[in-house]
Design a protein around this motif. Structure first.
Motif, short mmCIF file in Angstrom:
data_model
loop_
_atom_site.label_atom_id
_atom_site.label_comp_id
_atom_site.label_asym_id
_atom_site.label_seq_id
_atom_site.Cartn_x
_atom_site.Cartn_y
_atom_site.Cartn_z
N PRO A 178 8.62 10.74 0.03
CA PRO A 178 8.90 10.61 -1.22
C PRO A 178 10.47 11.06 -1.84
O PRO A 178 11.06 12.17 -1.23
N GLY A 179 11.26 10.21 -2.47
CA GLY A 179 12.52 10.65 -3.05
C GLY A 179 13.75 9.85 -2.31
O GLY A 179 14.68 9.82 -2.37
N THR A 180 13.05 9.14 -1.32
CA THR A 180 14.20 8.29 -0.24
C THR A 180 14.03 6.98 -0.91
O THR A 180 13.20 6.49 -1.43
N ARG A 181 15.16 6.29 -0.28
CA ARG A 181 15.22 4.86 -0.55
C ARG A 181 14.24 4.24 0.06
O ARG A 181 13.57 3.16 -0.39
N LEU A 182 13.93 4.49 1.27
CA LEU A 182 12.92 3.72 2.24
C LEU A 182 11.49 3.85 1.32
O LEU A 182 10.80 3.01 1.23
N TRP A 183 11.14 5.25 0.62
CA TRP A 183 9.92 5.34 -0.10
C TRP A 183 10.01 4.18 -1.30
O TRP A 183 9.00 3.54 -1.47
N ALA B 207 2.83 3.97 7.62
CA ALA B 207 3.04 2.83 6.76
C ALA B 207 2.75 1.64 7.47
O ALA B 207 2.19 1.66 8.61
N ARG B 208 2.74 0.38 6.90
CA ARG B 208 2.59 -0.69 7.40
C ARG B 208 3.78 -1.33 7.87
O ARG B 208 4.64 -1.47 7.07
N TYR B 209 3.91 -1.63 9.34
CA TYR B 209 5.22 -1.95 10.03
C TYR B 209 5.49 -3.31 9.86
O TYR B 209 4.46 -4.14 10.10
N GLN C 134 11.17 1.24 -1.41
CA GLN C 134 11.15 0.04 -0.88
C GLN C 134 9.89 -0.21 -0.45
O GLN C 134 9.37 -1.26 -0.79
N MET C 135 9.28 0.83 0.48
CA MET C 135 7.99 0.58 0.98
C MET C 135 6.91 0.46 -0.01
O MET C 135 5.88 -0.28 0.11
N LYS C 136 7.15 1.46 -1.15
CA LYS C 136 6.08 1.25 -2.23
C LYS C 136 6.12 0.09 -2.74
O LYS C 136 5.01 -0.50 -3.00
N SER C 137 7.38 -0.44 -3.37
CA SER C 137 7.46 -1.83 -3.96
C SER C 137 6.82 -2.72 -3.19
O SER C 137 6.21 -3.91 -3.53
N GLU C 138 6.94 -2.55 -1.83
CA GLU C 138 6.18 -3.89 -1.15
C GLU C 138 4.63 -3.55 -0.52
O GLU C 138 4.09 -4.25 0.13
N GLY C 139 4.31 -2.52 -1.30
CA GLY C 139 2.84 -2.29 -0.87
C GLY C 139 2.64 -1.59 0.61
O GLY C 139 1.61 -2.21 1.13
#
Ligand code: B12
Ligand code: SF4
Length: 458
Positions: A351-356, A384-386, A358-363
């Motif tokens: 949480p709090g990272t750019r990766l978070w 996560a889903r890779y 991105q992955m959150k917005s992509e479900g």
């Protein structure tokens, strides 16, 4: 006034599972955040630091405190809330701080009496004053602290028996890699503690071996390197007889004087984030720094090792560019670079990272029942889903990476290299067997994980 400062455990974090693998004894570090808080606490408070990694304390049998402070990385959040619930039931106020409470403020606010976001130096004395006056506020924000004139951490408060002490000399990192929480939490400005403070604090560390927790001890710019050299000169001059390991970027290899001074000051090993064998992977992670100057990683690693400094290479599996075979490629790249140990982790949206974001917005965040699922955010579970790897694939890639790098013949080859070049062979041996034994344990852990959580990836 009695204060308990608690470092919650996470039974899933293999690196602290001492009972399952005796090699792990060498991998339990002192919780520096709590020693720093203790240093900021006025003398009228009677402080106990309770590190659950040494074994869960028998809280009901202990005297009732006036205040409990709990720290937590994300992977410890679950347990932190359990500890908080126990003390709140007794009517003891609980304050939570640290990286997880800062990044997941609302979640923490629901479960504790007060949350301190950011760094504590500027606000902790006020929190304690408010508790004494019965006026504890729901939230304090420490922001980013100035590191001049901060009281020294209380290294005396934890029992002896840790394999290594901890100390911090700088905060912040300008590189802002997509997966890392450091720039988001500590900021991009590289802040340095005054060198005399660091030397004095080093003298207070009781252990011979020390982890310097800075995210990048030498920094990235010429003035950072100059400060690092001054620090190393001062440490060498103080004749501390300590041996320490630190984290650094690969530019450590570019300055022979810096390396010689580091070794003279007691540096015996460095963690370096290579992250991925593929240049496009470095672009994906926003770590362009490693691409600079068309670097020859093998030559860089050798230059560091020539000074008697071991290199632990950190790599991430599960990038969007990663396809089946990445485990083997990673192990081979690490062997080719010549690192002494390999630390392979799953790409994890913290949480709090750019990766978070991105992955959150992509479900793509598969384990998202919070706070329960935070315990899997150890970087040793694929949460996560890779993109090109199913749950089974990504686990298989991790297993194949570790099996290949930590196969007996490869360990023996590294050990021989260590002996031949007179670089701490004992540390190479302990490090390699610790990783090897954890990777064996991980196979069972992954099997359980797939059974219990596999359906969440459908
Ligand atoms: C040293 C370190 C470790 C040591 C832990 C030593 C220990 N027991 O504390 C080891 C190697 C064991 C480790 C392990 C892991 N780590 Co680590 N680690 C660090 C590192 C490099 C430094 C932490 C530190 O000591 N900082 C110095 C202290 C003084 O700063 P601080 O902890 O932030 O505390 C300040 C404030 O947060 C606040 N504060 C903290 N707690 C509290 C409590 C209260 C009550 C209050 C008021 C204030 C407060 O006040 C303090 C003073 O300002 C950080 C990076 C970083 N810069 O923080 C990563 C970091 C914390 N680790 C991280 C991770 C992911 C892990 C692992 C999960 C995975 C891994 N393999 O590395 C494991 C899990 C460990 C676990 N127990 O669950 C992430 C955490 C991200 C997140 N959202 O949780 C970080 C941020 C690195 C990153 N690249 O993103 N880690
Ligand atoms: S991974 Fe390392 S270099 Fe990248 S932002 Fe985090 S601390 Fe800085």
């Amino acid at each position: 006034m009695r204060l308990y400062l608690v470092n919650p455990s996470n039974p899933l974090v293999s690196i602290v599972k001492v009972r399952e693998s005796r090699w792990n004894r060498y991998r339990v570090w002192k919780p520096l955040s709590l020693m720093v808080l203790a240093g900021l606490t006025p003398p009228e408070w009677d402080i106990s630091i309770l590190d659950e990694n040494l074994g869960a304390p028998d809280y009901p049998a202990m005297p009732r405190p006036d205040l409990v402070g709990v720290t937590a990385f994300t992977s410890q959040a679950n347990r932190a809330y359990e500890v908080a619930a126990h003390f709140r039931r007794l009517g003891v106020p609980v304050v939570m701080g640290g990286i997880h409470a800062t990044m997941c403020l609302d979640e923490a606010m629901e479960r504790v009496d007060s949350v301190v976001t950011g760094e504590a130096e500027g606000v902790w004395p006020q929190v304690l004053e408010d508790v004494r006056n019965g006026g504890l506020k729901r939230r304090y924000d420490g922001g980013r602290a100035e590191l001049n004139g901060v009281p020294l951490a209380r290294h005396d408060l934890l029992p002896t028996g840790y394999a290594a002490g901890t100390i911090q000399t700088t905060r912040g990192c300008p590189l802002n890699c997509s997966f890392c929480s450091v720039t988001a939490f500590n900021g991009a400005r590289y802040r340095q503690r005054p060198i005399p403070d660091v030397v004095r604090e080093f003298q207070l560390v009781r252990e011979k071996h020390v982890l310097v927790v800075d995210d990048n001890l030498i920094g990235t710019r010429p003035e950072h390197i100059a400060r690092a050299k001054d620090l190393f000169r001062a440490l060498a001059q103080a004749n501390l007889r300590k041996e320490w390991i630190a984290q650094a970027t690969i530019n450590l290899a570019d300055d022979e004087e810096l390396l010689a001074l580091a070794a003279k000051a007691g540096c015996r090993g460095v963690f370096i984030g290579f992250e991925t064998p593929a240049p496009e992977g470095l672009l994906e992670l926003g770590k362009k720094f490693n691409l600079l100057k068309g670097r020859d990683f093998r030559a860089s690693v050798r230059r560091i090792q020539r000074h008697g400094i071991l290199v632990v290479g950190s790599f991430i599996i599960g990038l969007d560019i990663d396809e089946p075979g990445i485990g083997k490629r990673t192990a081979d790249a690490a062997s080719q670079y010549g690192v002494d140990s390999l630390n392979a982790l799953f790409l994890t949206p913290l949480p709090g990272t750019r990766l978070w974001d991105q992955m959150k917005s992509e479900g793509r965040i598969a384990l998202d029942t919070f706070p329960e699922d935070w315990k899997y955010y150890t970087l040793t579970f694929p949460v996560a889903r890779y993109k090109h790897l199913s749950l089974n694939d990504v686990i298989e890639e991790m297993i194949s990476c570790n099996r290949r790098f930590y196969s007996m013949p490869r360990i023996l080859r590294r050990l021989w290299g260590s002996l031949w070049r007179r670089r701490s062979p004992l540390i190479t041996l302990v490090g390699n067997f610790s990783y090897r034994s954890n990777s064996h344990l991980d196979c069972t852990v992954y099997a359980d994980f797939k059974r219990q959580r596999g359906h969440r990836y459908d």
